[in-house]
Scaffold this motif. Structure first.
Motif, PDB file in Angstrom:
ATOM      1  N   GLY A 125       0.814  -1.224   0.000  1.00 38.90           N
ATOM      2  CA  GLY A 125       0.000   0.000   0.000  1.00 38.90           C
ATOM      3  C   GLY A 125       0.843   1.267   0.000  1.00 38.90           C
ATOM      4  O   GLY A 125       0.336   2.367   0.152  1.00 38.90           O
TER       5      GLY A 125
ATOM      6  N   SER B   3     -13.591  -2.370  -1.362  1.00 42.20           N
ATOM      7  CA  SER B   3     -13.379  -1.150  -0.576  1.00 42.20           C
ATOM      8  C   SER B   3     -14.460  -0.930   0.486  1.00 42.20           C
ATOM      9  O   SER B   3     -14.252  -0.140   1.413  1.00 42.20           O
TER      10      SER B   3
ATOM     11  N   LYS C 280      -8.450  -4.807  -4.472  1.00 45.60           N
ATOM     12  CA  LYS C 280      -8.029  -4.765  -3.062  1.00 45.60           C
ATOM     13  C   LYS C 280      -6.727  -3.962  -2.903  1.00 45.60           C
ATOM     14  O   LYS C 280      -6.612  -3.112  -2.017  1.00 45.60           O
ATOM     15  N   THR C 281      -5.753  -4.230  -3.765  1.00 55.19           N
ATOM     16  CA  THR C 281      -4.463  -3.541  -3.610  1.00 55.19           C
ATOM     17  C   THR C 281      -4.569  -2.070  -4.049  1.00 55.19           C
ATOM     18  O   THR C 281      -3.897  -1.205  -3.475  1.00 55.19           O
TER      19      THR C 281
ATOM     20  N   ASN D 251      -6.090  -0.364  -1.076  1.00 57.40           N
ATOM     21  CA  ASN D 251      -5.110  -0.271   0.008  1.00 57.40           C
ATOM     22  C   ASN D 251      -4.181   0.928  -0.235  1.00 57.40           C
ATOM     23  O   ASN D 251      -3.897   1.718   0.672  1.00 57.40           O
ATOM     24  N   TRP D 252      -3.712   1.092  -1.467  1.00 55.70           N
ATOM     25  CA  TRP D 252      -2.860   2.232  -1.833  1.00 55.70           C
ATOM     26  C   TRP D 252      -3.632   3.545  -1.720  1.00 55.70           C
ATOM     27  O   TRP D 252      -3.198   4.495  -1.076  1.00 55.70           O
TER      28      TRP D 252
ATOM     29  N   ASN E 269      -4.757   4.605   1.867  1.00 55.82           N
ATOM     30  CA  ASN E 269      -3.622   5.016   2.717  1.00 55.82           C
ATOM     31  C   ASN E 269      -2.938   6.274   2.195  1.00 55.82           C
ATOM     32  O   ASN E 269      -2.196   6.925   2.929  1.00 55.82           O
TER      33      ASN E 269
END
Ligand code: NAD
Ligand code: WQD
Length: 338
Positions: A186, A279, A322-323, A326-327, A330
């Protein structure tokens, strides 16, 4: 191996660096930061827990490139640097030809001067243009429909001629389909300047509250739900394809174009749903007219990648969403701040 990475601070380059460093390669990043931040490189160093060299420079600057080659003496090049916005390329075609085509010629000249004979080039599925059949295989006719796509097509042809003229040279032209996703940490990801042009960065900026709603470019295509279908490929899988390509180039000469996709597709509606699921956010949308130049479906034939490189995509659309989330969650403003 000593690998010079042009455009290494960008979205795909930075993700590839992590894997190069984990494999123990010695890297020099050559980037002018025109569409990236040095902060991405700091974070790559932390994620991979490894150091590498950096040279700030433009690929059109032959003198600077020559210096970088002279001191680092790369055995191979990964060439990500270039401009990539389709819409902008219609407005500034000469800028696109200068950076992408002239810049690549400078790079090849310097490579030859320093007897560096291997290159992996970032090409694009956009070289194919409108589909005569699907999935696109590497023999599909190439009729790109915009200046950006034509720069990729011309550079492919230039590299092909270059390898033909130098028996020891080896080039892999990776034709990416639709790269999305981010490193699982992330800490690095796609950070477009201004309004995102592409679907997934747009969706994720809506989900994080930076943009109000997504505009869907047409819901009247001949696809299973009327919206455009694309072959999305996780950037981590794409990065692995680069490692496989650089290894392959060590044992071969000549030039090979290879698709990098999953072989499967997702529509805009399916991507919205998958992103909402990953998300936990609602992604409001409006249906608008088609975007000029868009095709209904784009899918990769992936058997050549598997056959030559022993590579195939492993990660799913759920992993991509998902990734990305996450990025984005954050780092709502990417590498910058509001
Ligand atoms: P990006 O813009 O994030 O990265 C490109 C990097 O190159 C940036 O760090 C930028 O600062 C640098 N750069 C640009 N022009 C330069 C120059 N003249 N000299 C030195 N550095 C320069 O883009 P990306 O998404 O990481 O794409 C990397 C490559 O892959 C590009 O060549 C792009 O055309 C190609 N590609 C991207 C996609 C995609 O959807 N992202 C799809 C197919 C192909
Ligand atoms: C995907 C789908 C849109 C944005 C582009 C370049 C290509 C390559 C990858 C570099 C389509 C729809 C999008 C939005 C939408 N890049 N969409 N609303 O067009 O397949 O490919 O990126 O080489 O060259 O052309 O990707 O992400 O823009 O669009 O409805 O705000 O999402 O119509 O069906 P595309 P994309």
């Amino acid at each position: 191996m000593r690998i010079l990475v042009t455009g290494g601070a960008g979205y795909i380059g930075s993700h590839t660096l992590i894997q190069l460093l984990r494999e123990g390669h010695n890297v020099l990043v050559y980037d002018n930061y025109s569409n990236s931040s040095p902060e991405a490189l700091n974070r790559v160093k932390q994620i991979a827990n490894a150091d590498f060299n950096v040279c700030e420079g433009d690929i059109q600057d032959a003198g600077k490139l020559n210096e970088a080659f002279g001191s680092f003496r790369p055995e191979a090049v990964m060439h990500f640097a270039g401009l990539k916005a389709v819409g902008e390329s219609n407005e500034k075609p000469l800028e696109y030809y200068a950076q992408n085509v002239s810049g690549s010629i400078e790079l090849l000249k310097v490579m030859q001067r320093h007897e560096c004979r291997r290159i992996v080039f970032s090409s694009s599925a956009t070289v194919y243009g409108n589909a005569k059949y699907l999935p696109y295989d590497e023999h599909h006719p190439m009729q790109p429909t915009n200046p950006y796509g034509r720069t990729k097509y011309f550079v492919e042809e230039i590299i092909r001629d270059w390898t033909a003229s130098w028996g020891e040279a080896s080039a892999i032209l990776l034709r990416y389909f639709n790269p999305v996703g981010a490193d699982p940490s992330g800490r690095i990801g796609e950070d477009p300047n201004g309004m995102p042009n592409n679907l997934v960065p747009y969706i994720s900026q809506v989900a994080v509250g930076r943009l109000k709603h997504l505009k869907i470019f047409g819901a009247d295509y001949e696809t299973r739900d009327g919206t455009g279908e694309r072959d999305y490929i996780h950037v981590e899988d794409l990065a692995r394809a680069h490692l496989a390509a650089i290894e392959f180039s060590e044992a071969t000469t000549g030039c090979e174009a290879i698709n990098v996709g999953t072989g499967g597709g997702a529509t805009v509606f399916e991507m919205i749903k998958a992103f909402e699921h990953a998300s936990g956010q609602v992604v409001p949308y409006e249906i608008g007219p088609r975007r000029d130049g868009d095709v209904a479906r784009s899918l990769a034939a992936v058997d050549k990648a598997e056959r030559l490189l022993g590579w195939r995509a492993k990660l799913s659309v759920a992993d991509m969403c998902k990734t990305t989330w996450n990025w984005q969650s954050n780092n709502p403003y990417g590498y910058g701040s509001k």
